[in-house]
Design a protein around this motif. Structure first.
Motif, PDB file in Angstrom:
ATOM      1  N   ILE A  82     -16.509  22.554  10.587  1.00 45.40           N
ATOM      2  CA  ILE A  82     -17.851  22.014  10.804  1.00 45.40           C
ATOM      3  C   ILE A  82     -18.739  22.509   9.672  1.00 45.40           C
ATOM      4  O   ILE A  82     -18.837  23.717   9.428  1.00 45.40           O
ATOM      5  CB  ILE A  82     -18.419  22.469  12.157  1.00 45.40           C
ATOM      6  CG1 ILE A  82     -17.628  21.836  13.301  1.00 45.40           C
ATOM      7  CG2 ILE A  82     -19.903  22.110  12.277  1.00 45.40           C
ATOM      8  CD1 ILE A  82     -17.924  22.429  14.657  1.00 45.40           C
ATOM      9  N   ALA A  83     -19.368  21.588   8.950  1.00 50.40           N
ATOM     10  CA  ALA A  83     -20.317  21.946   7.892  1.00 50.40           C
ATOM     11  C   ALA A  83     -21.663  22.211   8.555  1.00 50.40           C
ATOM     12  O   ALA A  83     -22.347  21.279   8.982  1.00 50.40           O
ATOM     13  CB  ALA A  83     -20.414  20.830   6.865  1.00 50.40           C
ATOM     14  N   PHE A  84     -22.050  23.481   8.629  1.00 51.10           N
ATOM     15  CA  PHE A  84     -23.203  23.903   9.424  1.00 51.10           C
ATOM     16  C   PHE A  84     -24.478  24.051   8.595  1.00 51.10           C
ATOM     17  O   PHE A  84     -25.539  24.378   9.116  1.00 51.10           O
ATOM     18  CB  PHE A  84     -22.868  25.240  10.105  1.00 51.10           C
ATOM     19  CG  PHE A  84     -23.722  25.570  11.287  1.00 51.10           C
ATOM     20  CD1 PHE A  84     -23.773  24.731  12.388  1.00 51.10           C
ATOM     21  CD2 PHE A  84     -24.467  26.738  11.326  1.00 51.10           C
ATOM     22  CE1 PHE A  84     -24.562  25.034  13.488  1.00 51.10           C
ATOM     23  CE2 PHE A  84     -25.257  27.066  12.425  1.00 51.10           C
ATOM     24  CZ  PHE A  84     -25.302  26.210  13.514  1.00 51.10           C
ATOM     25  N   GLY A  85     -24.389  23.807   7.282  1.00 50.75           N
ATOM     26  CA  GLY A  85     -25.547  23.983   6.417  1.00 50.75           C
ATOM     27  C   GLY A  85     -26.590  22.888   6.591  1.00 50.75           C
ATOM     28  O   GLY A  85     -26.369  21.885   7.290  1.00 50.75           O
ATOM     29  N   ILE A  86     -27.733  23.077   5.931  1.00 52.65           N
ATOM     30  CA  ILE A  86     -28.820  22.091   5.995  1.00 52.65           C
ATOM     31  C   ILE A  86     -28.488  20.972   5.012  1.00 52.65           C
ATOM     32  O   ILE A  86     -28.810  21.025   3.833  1.00 52.65           O
ATOM     33  CB  ILE A  86     -30.174  22.740   5.646  1.00 52.65           C
ATOM     34  CG1 ILE A  86     -30.409  23.975   6.517  1.00 52.65           C
ATOM     35  CG2 ILE A  86     -31.313  21.730   5.818  1.00 52.65           C
ATOM     36  CD1 ILE A  86     -30.397  23.699   8.002  1.00 52.65           C
ATOM     37  N   ASN A  87     -27.829  19.953   5.509  1.00 51.46           N
ATOM     38  CA  ASN A  87     -27.248  18.932   4.648  1.00 51.46           C
ATOM     39  C   ASN A  87     -28.227  17.819   4.296  1.00 51.46           C
ATOM     40  O   ASN A  87     -29.309  17.691   4.869  1.00 51.46           O
ATOM     41  CB  ASN A  87     -25.980  18.349   5.300  1.00 51.46           C
ATOM     42  CG  ASN A  87     -26.265  17.778   6.686  1.00 51.46           C
ATOM     43  OD1 ASN A  87     -27.046  16.861   6.845  1.00 51.46           O
ATOM     44  ND2 ASN A  87     -25.630  18.352   7.698  1.00 51.46           N
ATOM     45  N   ILE A  88     -27.811  17.005   3.335  1.00 53.63           N
ATOM     46  CA  ILE A  88     -28.661  15.941   2.808  1.00 53.63           C
ATOM     47  C   ILE A  88     -28.952  14.865   3.861  1.00 53.63           C
ATOM     48  O   ILE A  88     -30.032  14.268   3.875  1.00 53.63           O
ATOM     49  CB  ILE A  88     -28.018  15.319   1.543  1.00 53.63           C
ATOM     50  CG1 ILE A  88     -29.015  14.419   0.820  1.00 53.63           C
ATOM     51  CG2 ILE A  88     -26.758  14.576   1.891  1.00 53.63           C
ATOM     52  CD1 ILE A  88     -30.178  15.150   0.228  1.00 53.63           C
ATOM     53  N   ILE A  89     -28.002  14.633   4.763  1.00 61.37           N
ATOM     54  CA  ILE A  89     -28.186  13.601   5.790  1.00 61.37           C
ATOM     55  C   ILE A  89     -29.333  13.981   6.726  1.00 61.37           C
ATOM     56  O   ILE A  89     -30.174  13.143   7.080  1.00 61.37           O
ATOM     57  CB  ILE A  89     -26.874  13.391   6.571  1.00 61.37           C
ATOM     58  CG1 ILE A  89     -25.800  12.812   5.644  1.00 61.37           C
ATOM     59  CG2 ILE A  89     -27.096  12.471   7.767  1.00 61.37           C
ATOM     60  CD1 ILE A  89     -24.429  12.711   6.267  1.00 61.37           C
TER      61      ILE A  89
ATOM     62  N   ALA B 166     -27.853  12.421  -5.057  1.00 66.47           N
ATOM     63  CA  ALA B 166     -28.630  11.264  -5.500  1.00 66.47           C
ATOM     64  C   ALA B 166     -27.997   9.962  -5.009  1.00 66.47           C
ATOM     65  O   ALA B 166     -28.698   9.034  -4.584  1.00 66.47           O
ATOM     66  CB  ALA B 166     -28.741  11.261  -7.015  1.00 66.47           C
ATOM     67  N   LYS B 167     -26.675   9.909  -5.043  1.00 68.91           N
ATOM     68  CA  LYS B 167     -25.980   8.699  -4.595  1.00 68.91           C
ATOM     69  C   LYS B 167     -26.168   8.486  -3.101  1.00 68.91           C
ATOM     70  O   LYS B 167     -26.422   7.360  -2.644  1.00 68.91           O
ATOM     71  CB  LYS B 167     -24.496   8.803  -4.932  1.00 68.91           C
ATOM     72  CG  LYS B 167     -23.702   7.547  -4.593  1.00 68.91           C
ATOM     73  CD  LYS B 167     -22.249   7.679  -5.037  1.00 68.91           C
ATOM     74  CE  LYS B 167     -21.471   6.407  -4.704  1.00 68.91           C
ATOM     75  NZ  LYS B 167     -20.042   6.526  -5.133  1.00 68.91           N
ATOM     76  N   ILE B 168     -26.052   9.568  -2.321  1.00 75.76           N
ATOM     77  CA  ILE B 168     -26.241   9.451  -0.872  1.00 75.76           C
ATOM     78  C   ILE B 168     -27.664   9.004  -0.554  1.00 75.76           C
ATOM     79  O   ILE B 168     -27.883   8.129   0.299  1.00 75.76           O
ATOM     80  CB  ILE B 168     -25.937  10.796  -0.189  1.00 75.76           C
ATOM     81  CG1 ILE B 168     -24.442  11.124  -0.306  1.00 75.76           C
ATOM     82  CG2 ILE B 168     -26.342  10.754   1.284  1.00 75.76           C
ATOM     83  CD1 ILE B 168     -24.089  12.528   0.157  1.00 75.76           C
ATOM     84  N   ILE B 169     -28.640   9.560  -1.247  1.00 72.61           N
ATOM     85  CA  ILE B 169     -30.040   9.198  -1.003  1.00 72.61           C
ATOM     86  C   ILE B 169     -30.298   7.744  -1.412  1.00 72.61           C
ATOM     87  O   ILE B 169     -30.954   6.985  -0.682  1.00 72.61           O
ATOM     88  CB  ILE B 169     -30.983  10.146  -1.760  1.00 72.61           C
ATOM     89  CG1 ILE B 169     -30.911  11.548  -1.152  1.00 72.61           C
ATOM     90  CG2 ILE B 169     -32.424   9.636  -1.718  1.00 72.61           C
ATOM     91  CD1 ILE B 169     -31.700  12.583  -1.907  1.00 72.61           C
ATOM     92  N   THR B 170     -29.758   7.352  -2.562  1.00 77.40           N
ATOM     93  CA  THR B 170     -29.960   5.983  -3.049  1.00 77.40           C
ATOM     94  C   THR B 170     -29.385   4.957  -2.075  1.00 77.40           C
ATOM     95  O   THR B 170     -29.959   3.869  -1.887  1.00 77.40           O
ATOM     96  CB  THR B 170     -29.315   5.806  -4.433  1.00 77.40           C
ATOM     97  OG1 THR B 170     -29.873   6.768  -5.338  1.00 77.40           O
ATOM     98  CG2 THR B 170     -29.579   4.411  -4.987  1.00 77.40           C
TER      99      THR B 170
END
Length: 391
Positions: free
Chosen positions: A136-143, A174-178
């Motif tokens: 589980i990726a528990f960090g403050i992620n871009i999503i 940047a790609k995920i945000i775009t």
């Protein structure tokens, strides 16, 4: 979100007081060994990231103290911030019968952990792609950040947002945000050289053309004897440019000194934060922003700041030093594991982590889905040497 399961520094006494009742009500056939919750801790405890790893370990120890249950045991091991040592340590956890591990911190250390099927890893990484199925990726992620930015953009009704990111860096973000629900007026990748950033920002903002517009208007007004023209002339002589830019907001994907350079370049280009909304990604409340005039009114998504301050104070009082701010996630990771174990007759099952009702930790509310922790973040802005919550 539905009613949240709550665990935090503010409610640990509930668990402490009731833990004995849990044990008494457990099935008599459960052995003493089965009542022990073994938690592996996989952090960089040596090398260049040793200080970070030690801070995370102390945060976990602080959470362990706050929970106050002697049946919880932690087993720290050194990942050395690389995939091989993380894997070898995980194999040792497996031999010890450990089913859940807090860590590793860094995405690169996850490479071989999918080979350890018997263990669930709660990693502190904020990466979102190619996460092993047992992690589980528990960090403050871009999503999570995109989600709160979208809500806030809708509330303040921005319509022409400029997206900026450095060339050859943060390309995945940047790609995920775009490709997200956020809509952009224009997307631009700037040079990573501080010497070239200002020139590029001036082009984006049409600085030279706006400056010429001002000069042309001043030339006209200087030839007039009308009172209203003289008043306008007095006002324009205090300006550097004339006319507005074509965007009402800017989102900059960058950090540290280069983020400061980008925002300072907008100030030099005569684009004020009073007229344009400036945003960036989670900066973990970087107080060096207070020293930069160009960063006034800068907005960013973040965890609960008030609770972070409480965590930092308790950590400082306990250990006599400042924590890594990100280590609050390690604190909450232990609370999450304990809560799931506590509510399942002193047995840990990975499925409990995916409870659709979600959870609330010290850093805020979240739900775990598709191997990611999706956090309900807030929006803060820099204002008069303070971080002011605006959403």
């Amino acid at each position: 979100m539905k009613k949240l399961f709550i665990f935090s520094i503010l409610t640990y006494l509930f668990f402490t007081i009731n833990s004995s009742a849990l044990i008494q009500n457990s099935n008599e056939d459960i052995t003493e060994n089965e009542k022990i919750l073994k938690i592996g801790v996989l952090l960089p405890l040596s090398g260049i990231f040793q200080d970070t790893g030690q801070s995370f370990l102390k945060a976990i120890q602080l959470a362990l103290f706050d929970v106050g249950n002697e049946n919880i045991k932690i087993y720290p091991k050194d990942s050395k911030a690389n995939a091989l040592d993380a894997y070898l340590s995980a194999k040792e956890f497996e031999k010890l019968g450990i089913k859940v591990v807090i860590g590793p911190i860094f995405y690169e250390s996850l490479e071989r952990l999918n080979e350890i099927n018997s263990i669930t890893f709660i990693s502190l990484t904020n990466k979102t792609q190619k996460i092993p199925k047992n992690t589980i990726a528990f960090g403050i992620n871009i999503i999570s950040q995109i989600d709160v930015l979208k809500k806030y953009f809708d509330e303040i009704e921005v319509s022409n947002t400029l997206l900026l990111s450095p060339k050859s860096q943060f390309t995945s973000q940047a790609k995920i945000i775009t490709n997200s629900e956020l809509k952009f007026y224009k997307v631009f990748a700037y040079n990573t050289s501080a010497k070239k950033i200002t020139g590029e920002i001036k082009k984006i903002t049409n600085y030279q053309e706006r400056k010429k517009d001002l000069e042309r208007r001043i030339d006209i007004l200087e030839k007039s004897d009308l009172y209203k023209d003289k008043k306008e002339l007095e006002e324009l002589e205090q300006k550097h440019t004339l006319g507005k830019v074509n965007f009402d907001s800017v989102l900059v994907i960058d950090f540290g000194e280069r983020l400061k350079s980008v925002l300072t370049s907008f100030m030099f280009s005569d684009v004020s934060s009073n007229e344009v909304n400036f945003f960036t990604l989670n900066q973990w409340f970087d107080e060096t922003f207070f020293n930069e005039n160009a960063l006034q009114n800068l907005h960013f998504p973040a965890i609960d700041f008030d609770n972070l301050k409480k965590f930092k104070k308790k950590y400082l009082d306990t250990f006599g030093e400042e924590p890594s701010q990100v280590s609050i996630l390690a604190y909450d990771a232990l609370g999450l594991i304990y809560y799931c174990w506590f509510n399942n007759d002193a047995q840990f099952k990975p499925d409990q982590l995916y409870n659709t009702n979600g959870f609330k930790g010290l850093h805020g509310e979240f739900i775990i889905k598709d191997n990611l922790s999706k956090h309900q973040l807030k929006i803060y802005k820099v204002s008069d040497k303070k971080f002011l919550k605006v959403y």
